[in-house]
Scaffold this motif. Sequence first.
Motif, PDB file in Angstrom:
ATOM      1  N   LYS A 146       0.828  -1.209   0.000  1.00 16.54           N
ATOM      2  CA  LYS A 146       0.000   0.000   0.000  1.00 16.54           C
ATOM      3  C   LYS A 146       0.861   1.257   0.000  1.00 16.54           C
ATOM      4  N   LEU A 147       2.038   1.157   0.611  1.00 10.50           N
ATOM      5  CA  LEU A 147       2.951   2.304   0.675  1.00 10.50           C
ATOM      6  C   LEU A 147       3.921   2.339  -0.506  1.00 10.50           C
ATOM      7  N   GLY A 148       3.740   1.402  -1.438  1.00 12.56           N
ATOM      8  CA  GLY A 148       4.550   1.410  -2.655  1.00 12.56           C
ATOM      9  C   GLY A 148       5.906   0.757  -2.528  1.00 12.56           C
ATOM     10  N   HIS A 149       6.058  -0.132  -1.555  1.00 12.66           N
ATOM     11  CA  HIS A 149       7.341  -0.796  -1.353  1.00 12.66           C
ATOM     12  C   HIS A 149       7.165  -2.311  -1.316  1.00 12.66           C
ATOM     13  N   GLU A 150       8.214  -3.014  -1.690  1.00 18.21           N
ATOM     14  CA  GLU A 150       8.205  -4.466  -1.568  1.00 18.21           C
ATOM     15  C   GLU A 150       8.536  -4.857  -0.133  1.00 18.21           C
ATOM     16  N   PHE A 151       7.995  -5.987   0.279  1.00 19.96           N
ATOM     17  CA  PHE A 151       8.295  -6.524   1.600  1.00 19.96           C
ATOM     18  C   PHE A 151       9.157  -7.766   1.426  1.00 19.96           C
ATOM     19  N   VAL A 152       9.709  -8.271   2.503  1.00 18.81           N
ATOM     20  CA  VAL A 152      10.558  -9.460   2.433  1.00 18.81           C
ATOM     21  C   VAL A 152       9.706 -10.699   2.182  1.00 18.81           C
ATOM     22  N   THR A 153      10.338 -11.799   1.807  1.00 18.52           N
ATOM     23  CA  THR A 153       9.615 -13.052   1.601  1.00 18.52           C
ATOM     24  C   THR A 153       9.157 -13.614   2.942  1.00 18.52           C
ATOM     25  N   PHE A 154       8.197 -14.513   2.892  1.00 20.39           N
ATOM     26  CA  PHE A 154       7.713 -15.137   4.125  1.00 20.39           C
ATOM     27  C   PHE A 154       8.831 -15.906   4.819  1.00 20.39           C
ATOM     28  N   ASN A 155       9.640 -16.598   4.031  1.00 18.69           N
ATOM     29  CA  ASN A 155      10.734 -17.375   4.608  1.00 18.69           C
ATOM     30  C   ASN A 155      11.703 -16.470   5.364  1.00 18.69           C
ATOM     31  N   GLU A 156      12.039 -15.328   4.777  1.00 19.69           N
ATOM     32  CA  GLU A 156      12.948 -14.390   5.437  1.00 19.69           C
ATOM     33  C   GLU A 156      12.293 -13.790   6.676  1.00 19.69           C
ATOM     34  N   PHE A 157      11.023 -13.449   6.560  1.00 19.61           N
ATOM     35  CA  PHE A 157      10.290 -12.885   7.697  1.00 19.61           C
ATOM     36  C   PHE A 157      10.275 -13.862   8.867  1.00 19.61           C
ATOM     37  N   GLN A 158       9.984 -15.116   8.572  1.00 16.72           N
ATOM     38  CA  GLN A 158       9.871 -16.127   9.614  1.00 16.72           C
ATOM     39  C   GLN A 158      11.216 -16.430  10.262  1.00 16.72           C
ATOM     40  N   LYS A 159      12.261 -16.507   9.458  1.00 16.44           N
ATOM     41  CA  LYS A 159      13.567 -16.899   9.978  1.00 16.44           C
ATOM     42  C   LYS A 159      14.327 -15.752  10.634  1.00 16.44           C
ATOM     43  N   GLN A 160      14.192 -14.538  10.082  1.00 20.31           N
ATOM     44  CA  GLN A 160      15.030 -13.438  10.551  1.00 20.31           C
ATOM     45  C   GLN A 160      14.312 -12.438  11.450  1.00 20.31           C
ATOM     46  N   TYR A 161      13.002 -12.285  11.272  1.00 20.64           N
ATOM     47  CA  TYR A 161      12.331 -11.189  11.968  1.00 20.64           C
ATOM     48  C   TYR A 161      11.236 -11.620  12.929  1.00 20.64           C
ATOM     49  N   ALA A 162      11.008 -12.924  13.066  1.00 23.00           N
ATOM     50  CA  ALA A 162      10.026 -13.397  14.042  1.00 23.00           C
ATOM     51  C   ALA A 162      10.456 -12.960  15.440  1.00 23.00           C
ATOM     52  N   GLY A 163       9.532 -12.398  16.187  1.00 22.73           N
ATOM     53  CA  GLY A 163       9.843 -11.921  17.532  1.00 22.73           C
ATOM     54  C   GLY A 163      10.290 -10.476  17.589  1.00 22.73           C
ATOM     55  N   THR A 164      10.546  -9.881  16.423  1.00 21.64           N
ATOM     56  CA  THR A 164      10.973  -8.482  16.365  1.00 21.64           C
ATOM     57  C   THR A 164       9.753  -7.577  16.442  1.00 21.64           C
ATOM     58  N   SER A 165       9.815  -6.524  17.242  1.00 15.88           N
ATOM     59  CA  SER A 165       8.679  -5.610  17.339  1.00 15.88           C
ATOM     60  C   SER A 165       8.492  -4.861  16.025  1.00 15.88           C
ATOM     61  N   GLY A 166       7.278  -4.370  15.809  1.00 11.12           N
ATOM     62  CA  GLY A 166       6.993  -3.641  14.580  1.00 11.12           C
ATOM     63  C   GLY A 166       7.861  -2.410  14.409  1.00 11.12           C
ATOM     64  N   PHE A 167       8.081  -1.681  15.497  1.00  9.91           N
ATOM     65  CA  PHE A 167       8.907  -0.475  15.432  1.00  9.91           C
ATOM     66  C   PHE A 167      10.324  -0.813  14.979  1.00  9.91           C
ATOM     67  N   GLU A 168      10.860  -1.884  15.543  1.00 13.56           N
ATOM     68  CA  GLU A 168      12.221  -2.286  15.184  1.00 13.56           C
ATOM     69  C   GLU A 168      12.274  -2.823  13.759  1.00 13.56           C
ATOM     70  N   LEU A 169      11.244  -3.554  13.359  1.00 13.79           N
ATOM     71  CA  LEU A 169      11.219  -4.125  12.013  1.00 13.79           C
ATOM     72  C   LEU A 169      11.225  -3.040  10.941  1.00 13.79           C
ATOM     73  N   VAL A 170      10.391  -2.033  11.104  1.00 17.17           N
ATOM     74  CA  VAL A 170      10.348  -0.949  10.114  1.00 17.17           C
ATOM     75  C   VAL A 170      11.698  -0.242  10.047  1.00 17.17           C
ATOM     76  N   GLY A 171      12.307  -0.022  11.200  1.00 20.36           N
ATOM     77  CA  GLY A 171      13.622   0.612  11.223  1.00 20.36           C
ATOM     78  C   GLY A 171      14.676  -0.219  10.518  1.00 20.36           C
ATOM     79  N   ILE A 172      14.644  -1.524  10.752  1.00 23.99           N
ATOM     80  CA  ILE A 172      15.604  -2.428  10.113  1.00 23.99           C
ATOM     81  C   ILE A 172      15.440  -2.405   8.593  1.00 23.99           C
TER      82      ILE A 172
END
Length: 212
Positions: free
Chosen positions: A44-70
């Motif tokens: 919706k904001l015009g950007h691509e997001f990471v794949t599900f596999n990357e999200f699950q392996k690298q960013y699970a448990g990361t807060s939303g604020f930290e994820l957007v910053g990363i």
Amino acid sequence: MENQMDVENYIIKNNIKLLILDCDGALMDTVESHYLAWRDTYNKLGHEFVTFNEFQKQYAGTSGFELVGILNHKFNYTLEIEKTVKLKDDIFITDYIQSVRPFENVLNLVKQSYGIIPMVVASGGETAVVNEMLNLNKISKYFVDIITINDVKQGKPFPDLFLEASARFNVFPHECLVFEDSNAGFQAAKNANMKCIDVNELGNIKNKKKLK
């Protein structure tokens, strides 16, 4: 640990006085739903997001604020963190939260522990979202408190969430038992000097997703 009795024996043997449960991915089966909400947000904001596999392996448990910053740093995005998290939470609540359910094995453990040992939810999610999930599934009553990213300065892998839980109930960290599913959560428990159980060891509670 493969069954309920193993956990009960572990609690008794180690003189555990407080159970701390992560919400997303440990108590609640939310990983796919959160991923889809994040993907919708970035699209919706015009950007691509990471794949599900990357999200699950690298960013699970990361807060939303930290994820957007990363991701801002990783992809040179310039998204406003608070507005992006708010949009994602709105999408999650509107489109996905109704289908979220607790993991059966973890819920069984919660029900059998209720009234015997106090339990706290400690989540890197937003307070409104976590409360809504628990209320929709009628399981808020099992927990003496809900602690979220809004209550602490730093999310996982920092120990703030878990230490806040032990402090509120005047329990030493080594008397707490954390139930987690992510590397960030495991590290947070270790940093808090708390014992930790991987919920994947409580039987086969996770359905492996095939999103890409």
